[in-house]
Design a protein around this motif. Structure first.
Motif, PDB file in Angstrom:
ATOM      1  N   ILE A 151     -16.218   0.949   4.041  1.00 42.84           N
ATOM      2  CA  ILE A 151     -16.494  -0.539   4.047  1.00 42.84           C
ATOM      3  C   ILE A 151     -16.184  -0.951   2.942  1.00 42.84           C
ATOM      4  O   ILE A 151     -15.811  -2.470   2.633  1.00 42.84           O
ATOM      5  N   GLY A 152     -16.778  -0.641   1.545  1.00 34.45           N
ATOM      6  CA  GLY A 152     -16.833  -1.097   0.371  1.00 34.45           C
ATOM      7  C   GLY A 152     -15.408  -1.524   0.062  1.00 34.45           C
ATOM      8  O   GLY A 152     -14.848  -2.542  -0.548  1.00 34.45           O
ATOM      9  N   ILE A 153     -14.359  -0.249   0.016  1.00 32.18           N
ATOM     10  CA  ILE A 153     -13.309  -0.702  -0.205  1.00 32.18           C
ATOM     11  C   ILE A 153     -12.507  -1.578   0.781  1.00 32.18           C
ATOM     12  O   ILE A 153     -11.951  -2.371   0.113  1.00 32.18           O
ATOM     13  N   VAL A 169      -2.315  -1.869  -3.829  1.00 32.14           N
ATOM     14  CA  VAL A 169      -1.359  -1.269  -4.809  1.00 32.14           C
ATOM     15  C   VAL A 169      -2.356  -0.034  -5.478  1.00 32.14           C
ATOM     16  O   VAL A 169      -1.874   1.147  -5.612  1.00 32.14           O
ATOM     17  N   PHE A 170      -3.408  -0.452  -6.195  1.00 28.84           N
ATOM     18  CA  PHE A 170      -4.343   0.404  -6.733  1.00 28.84           C
ATOM     19  C   PHE A 170      -4.607   1.637  -5.736  1.00 28.84           C
ATOM     20  O   PHE A 170      -4.512   2.893  -6.141  1.00 28.84           O
ATOM     21  N   ASN A 171      -5.074   1.513  -4.485  1.00 28.11           N
ATOM     22  CA  ASN A 171      -5.419   2.394  -3.765  1.00 28.11           C
ATOM     23  C   ASN A 171      -4.294   3.346  -3.227  1.00 28.11           C
ATOM     24  O   ASN A 171      -4.370   4.463  -2.813  1.00 28.11           O
ATOM     25  N   PHE A 224       0.920  -1.169  -0.001  1.00 24.05           N
ATOM     26  CA  PHE A 224       0.028   0.079  -0.123  1.00 24.05           C
ATOM     27  C   PHE A 224       1.039   1.278   0.040  1.00 24.05           C
ATOM     28  O   PHE A 224       0.687   2.260  -0.867  1.00 24.05           O
ATOM     29  N   LEU A 225       1.950   1.272   0.871  1.00 19.12           N
ATOM     30  CA  LEU A 225       2.686   2.510   1.050  1.00 19.12           C
ATOM     31  C   LEU A 225       3.835   2.905  -0.017  1.00 19.12           C
ATOM     32  O   LEU A 225       4.100   3.904  -0.447  1.00 19.12           O
ATOM     33  N   LEU A 226       4.339   1.789  -0.352  1.00 21.19           N
ATOM     34  CA  LEU A 226       5.478   1.929  -1.570  1.00 21.19           C
ATOM     35  C   LEU A 226       4.887   2.615  -2.791  1.00 21.19           C
ATOM     36  O   LEU A 226       5.327   3.563  -3.277  1.00 21.19           O
ATOM     37  N   PRO A 227       3.826   2.151  -3.511  1.00 23.62           N
ATOM     38  CA  PRO A 227       3.036   2.619  -4.469  1.00 23.62           C
ATOM     39  C   PRO A 227       2.799   4.117  -4.287  1.00 23.62           C
ATOM     40  O   PRO A 227       2.827   4.980  -5.198  1.00 23.62           O
TER      41      PRO A 227
END
Length: 319
Positions: A168-170, A190-192, A106-109
């Motif tokens: 909550i959906g995410i 990765v997308f988020n 999550f954080l690297l991208p």
């Protein structure tokens, strides 16, 4: 209805319930429904002047079911208290390898895209349309009277509901994607991360960080952490399918699901807290920026401290 017919209709249920109340063996009956039925049957027995033996039997059975029912409810409340005090942070620490992997995905991208969008004024258009970029800029324009999504001053409750649904959906997609051998969870993390980094980098480059960071820092402590946890739970599911060990893949998935859900329950609670803060605190323009930053920093320390230290001592668990 004659007493004989009445006893014939309900006698087997009474005997089964008496047996369960005495021994407490599985399967556990639907006690609330049985309790309501017993109360009705006791009232009917009294109204129809059935024998005192039957009335006494039903009266004792109602009393015993009442005690067991409210004892169960108390235990459930105690279990939730234990979960919040110790169970949730322990579950996160037990899956710390997946948490670190999810955080990295999550954080690297996000960091790479954030730096890139800060340096380049066109990179953000690789993940957002021009109309979306304009809308995002409008949301965090320092000249706006509100922060975040434009709305009337009386619609905070509606936005609270919107944020719950959105957050909550995410998280659910990030968690459930783990069933695809973990690839779905990886994709959503990765997308988020890319999307978030693009927004932060672009808005910082055009000078809107003065509104963006005070807005995000408060609820971000709960929301961003929860997304990472949802991803970690999804990765745990994926790993059980890739490497089930001595178990069948179905059995390994079942075991992993129990472990993952210990994280997911708390993750959803965190997202509700994040939605509340985003609707009522983060979007307020009447609170000074310094206060928002101070409170936001405190919330980040609180969240990190909770998962690092909560539940490490002996915490009594209801059984």
């Amino acid at each position: 209805m004659k007493q004989r017919d009445f006893e014939h209709r309900h006698g087997a249920t009474w005997e089964a319930l008496e047996e369960w109340l005495r021994l407490g063996k599985d399967p556990e009956p639907d006690l609330p429904a049985l309790y309501r039925g017993l109360c009705q049957q006791l009232a009917m027995a009294k109204e129809r002047n059935y024998t005192s033996q039957l009335v006494d039997r039903l009266d004792k059975l109602v009393l015993a079911a009442h005690h067991r029912l409210y004892r169960q409810q108390t235990l459930r409340r105690n279990i939730w208290a234990w979960y919040l005090l110790a169970g949730f942070p322990r579950a996160v620490r037990a899956q710390i390898n997946y948490v670190w992997l999810a955080a990295l995905l999550f954080l690297l991208p996000s960091l790479v895209m954030g730096v890139g969008s800060y340096v380049s004024d066109t990179l953000i258009y690789t993940v957002m349309s021009p109309a979306q970029v304009v809308g995002t800029e409008a949301m965090y324009d320092p000249a706006n009277r509100v922060l975040g999504r434009e709305r009337g001053s009386d619609s905070d409750l509606l936005m609270f509901g919107f944020y719950i649904q959105n957050n909550i959906g995410i998280a659910f997609r990030t968690f459930a994607g783990g069933i695809l051998l973990g690839l779905g969870s990886i994709f959503f993390l990765v997308f988020n991360g890319i999307y978030l980094g693009a927004v932060f980098g672009h808005l910082s480059r055009i000078g809107f960080g003065v509104t963006l960071y005070p807005f995000v820092i408060g609820h971000g402590a709960f929301e961003l952490t929860a997304i990472v946890f949802a991803g970690a739970a999804g990765l745990r599911l994926g790993q059980s399918l890739i490497d089930p060990g001595a178990q069948s893949r179905l059995d390994a998935l079942r075991s992993a699901s129990v472990e993952a859900m210990q994280i997911v329950y708390g993750t959803f609670l965190m997202l509700v807290a994040a939605a509340f803060l985003e609707a009522y605190w983060s979007s307020s323009t009447s609170i000074a920026t310094a206060i928002k930053l101070g409170v936001g920093g405190f919330l980040w320390l609180l969240v990190l401290g909770y998962f690092m230290f909560a539940g490490r001592g002996e915490v009594s668990r209801a059984t």
